[in-house]
Design an enzyme around this catalytic site. Sequence first.
Site, short mmCIF file in Angstrom:
data_model
loop_
_atom_site.label_atom_id
_atom_site.label_comp_id
_atom_site.label_asym_id
_atom_site.label_seq_id
_atom_site.Cartn_x
_atom_site.Cartn_y
_atom_site.Cartn_z
N LEU A 100 0.83 -1.32 -0.05
CA LEU A 100 -0.03 -0.06 -0.02
C LEU A 100 0.89 1.29 -0.20
CD1 LEU A 100 -2.76 1.16 0.59
CD2 LEU A 100 -2.39 1.02 2.92
N THR A 101 1.85 1.35 0.89
CA THR A 101 2.57 2.36 1.19
C THR A 101 3.49 2.95 -0.02
OG1 THR A 101 2.59 1.78 3.46
CG2 THR A 101 4.24 3.44 2.76
N ARG A 155 19.72 -8.77 40.04
CA ARG A 155 20.77 -7.74 40.15
C ARG A 155 20.72 -7.16 41.49
NH1 ARG A 155 25.25 -6.35 37.38
NH2 ARG A 155 25.53 -3.98 37.53
N GLU A 202 1.01 0.49 10.09
CA GLU A 202 -0.23 0.18 10.05
C GLU A 202 -0.96 1.49 10.64
OE1 GLU A 202 -2.04 -3.74 10.16
OE2 GLU A 202 -0.03 -4.56 9.91
N THR A 251 -0.20 5.61 11.88
CA THR A 251 0.65 6.27 12.73
C THR A 251 -0.32 6.56 14.00
OG1 THR A 251 0.37 8.35 12.04
CG2 THR A 251 2.35 7.31 11.01
N GLU A 285 -0.78 9.44 15.30
CA GLU A 285 -1.53 10.52 14.53
C GLU A 285 -2.80 10.13 13.84
OE1 GLU A 285 1.75 10.35 14.29
OE2 GLU A 285 2.22 11.85 15.71
C1 FAD Z 1 9.08 -1.79 9.23
C2 FAD Z 1 7.87 -1.15 8.39
C3 FAD Z 1 7.06 -2.17 8.04
C4 FAD Z 1 5.92 -1.76 7.07
N1 FAD Z 1 5.23 -2.62 6.43
C5 FAD Z 1 4.22 -2.37 5.70
C6 FAD Z 1 3.40 -3.32 4.69
O1 FAD Z 1 3.67 -4.56 5.08
N2 FAD Z 1 2.62 -2.61 3.79
C7 FAD Z 1 2.52 -1.38 3.50
O2 FAD Z 1 1.72 -0.97 2.76
N3 FAD Z 1 3.05 -0.63 4.39
C8 FAD Z 1 4.09 -0.95 5.35
N4 FAD Z 1 4.69 0.19 6.04
C9 FAD Z 1 4.52 1.54 5.99
C10 FAD Z 1 3.79 2.03 7.24
O3 FAD Z 1 2.56 1.74 7.28
C11 FAD Z 1 4.02 3.54 7.05
O4 FAD Z 1 5.47 3.93 7.01
C12 FAD Z 1 2.95 4.51 7.85
O5 FAD Z 1 1.61 4.18 7.51
C13 FAD Z 1 3.36 5.97 7.81
O6 FAD Z 1 3.72 6.58 6.52
P1 FAD Z 1 4.82 7.15 6.02
O7 FAD Z 1 6.01 6.51 6.49
O8 FAD Z 1 4.60 7.52 4.56
O9 FAD Z 1 4.63 8.48 6.88
P2 FAD Z 1 3.89 9.86 6.31
O10 FAD Z 1 2.49 9.42 6.05
O11 FAD Z 1 4.69 10.68 5.51
O12 FAD Z 1 3.61 10.75 7.80
C14 FAD Z 1 4.93 11.27 8.24
C15 FAD Z 1 4.32 11.96 9.70
O13 FAD Z 1 3.41 13.08 9.37
C16 FAD Z 1 2.34 12.55 10.26
N5 FAD Z 1 1.13 12.96 9.71
C17 FAD Z 1 0.65 12.53 8.22
N6 FAD Z 1 -0.55 13.17 8.09
C18 FAD Z 1 -0.77 13.84 9.23
C19 FAD Z 1 -2.15 14.53 9.69
N7 FAD Z 1 -2.98 14.71 8.58
N8 FAD Z 1 -2.35 15.21 10.45
C20 FAD Z 1 -1.06 14.89 11.77
N9 FAD Z 1 0.04 14.10 11.25
C21 FAD Z 1 0.12 13.80 9.98
C22 FAD Z 1 2.47 11.08 10.38
O14 FAD Z 1 1.51 10.80 11.63
C23 FAD Z 1 3.86 10.86 10.77
O15 FAD Z 1 4.27 11.16 11.87
C24 FAD Z 1 5.93 -0.36 7.03
C25 FAD Z 1 6.69 0.45 7.51
C26 FAD Z 1 7.67 0.15 8.44
C27 FAD Z 1 8.61 1.06 8.88
#
Ligand code: FAD
Length: 386
Positions: A125-126, A273, A368, A370, A372
């Site tokens: 998805l991401t 400990r 899955e 954040t 937020e």
């Molecule tokens: C180890 C790992 C495994 C993963 N596995 C999968 C997987 O199997 N499949 C898959 O699809 N994805 C996967 N992901 C992706 C994961 O779901 C995303 O990283 C996550 O949903 C956040 O998206 P982003 O990293 O693009 O952050 P962004 O969406 O860019 O967000 C960056 C920051 O901005 C904040 N933010 C964004 N919009 C808003 C808002 N409107 N209001 C306030 N704050 C906001 C977010 O909370 C975050 O703190 C994985 C990630 C990791 C690190």
Amino acid sequence: MDHRLSPELEDLRRTVEEFAHDVVAPKIGDFYERHEFPYEIVREMGRMGLFGLPFPEEYGGMGGDYLALGIALEELARVDSSVAITLEAGVSLGAMPLHLFGTEEQKRTWLPRLCAGEILGAFGLTEPDGGSDAGATRTTARLDPDTDEWVINGSKCFITNSGTDITALVTVTAVTGRKPDGRPEISAIIVPSGTPGFTVAAPYSKVGWNASDTRELSFTDVRVPAANLLGEQGRGYAQFLRILDEGRIAIAALATGLAQGCVDESVKYAKERHAFGKPIGANQAIQFKIADMEMKAHTARLAWRDAASRLVAGEPFKKEAALAKLYSSTVAVDNAREATQIHGGYGFMNEYPVARMWRDSKILEIGEGTSEVQRMLIARELGLVS
Ligand SMILES: Cc1cc2nc3c(=O)[nH]c(=O)nc-3n(C[C@H](O)[C@H](O)[C@H](O)COP(=O)(O)OP(=O)(O)OC[C@H]3O[C@@H](n4cnc5c(N)ncnc54)[C@H](O)[C@@H]3O)c2cc1C
């Protein structure tokens, strides 16, 4: 109302607890240090039926439900989160979309081997440009009328279980057209591993979950049969919202396990400990820390079991799943920080499980959805719109 486990679930809990203790605990630290996927442990989890827990027996599953899955995830994560996330992603993201939205043929093709843990599925998805705003998908899929194939272009990032030797498919979301109001139409499509043009990058170097598999994927004119559409065309967005709602309960159970594992390790260490002539656990400052950690793990458990019970009963569970995910991931980070503190300098050494738990905890507030995003969902369920 009773949050205690039925005899069957208690049996399952005890079986997975023993497996985590006897099989995972002695070996996982080395896999983690080597950043290596623990195939032999995953194979054994498959033999135990863990990958088939919430699926019907006719597809090779165990005929259980999300409560059973959560129990297993919690017990695994008490010891190690890499194996727990491998199971969580394999079931919730790899197999569940096929079970919920697949055609009979798709289910018969994929589910039996996914349930047996012989193969793994992933969910893409991401994308590099955004995860929280998943509706802004840039990957495209065009139906070629001459060959009756989808032609997929784009990339996905951070995809769990997508590049192991036993990964057989990834379901990706892609823009397949425009809706009448001009918004993108998103659909989900199954891409088997090895399809020409589908490239899987080397594993990421991660802060935690180091014995799990996470990759970036790219798609260049990848062709798959039109029949690989999962669910209805244009329903991909609604489908993945459902998948993520359920997945949050699983992540909440996993986070609860990590929070409880921190308590287990801290109690043990506080008794062993010695400082200033007595066990460190004889100091109320340490006792109170551990009591607070236990309170948080216990409350997190009630929260995920409540959300799972609603799901199993067919009731609305969106808000409860978000609450459970938000709370349990917060307390997992809290407990990992305190457990490390209680272990002093040894807590900073990777040979101690709490060091692994500390590194593994942070992603729980990100993956899955954040924290937020969970707050946004909860506020929306309370009728607040921005
Ligand atoms: C180890 C790992 C495994 C993963 N596995 C999968 C997987 O199997 N499949 C898959 O699809 N994805 C996967 N992901 C992706 C994961 O779901 C995303 O990283 C996550 O949903 C956040 O998206 P982003 O990293 O693009 O952050 P962004 O969406 O860019 O967000 C960056 C920051 O901005 C904040 N933010 C964004 N919009 C808003 C808002 N409107 N209001 C306030 N704050 C906001 C977010 O909370 C975050 O703190 C994985 C990630 C990791 C690190």
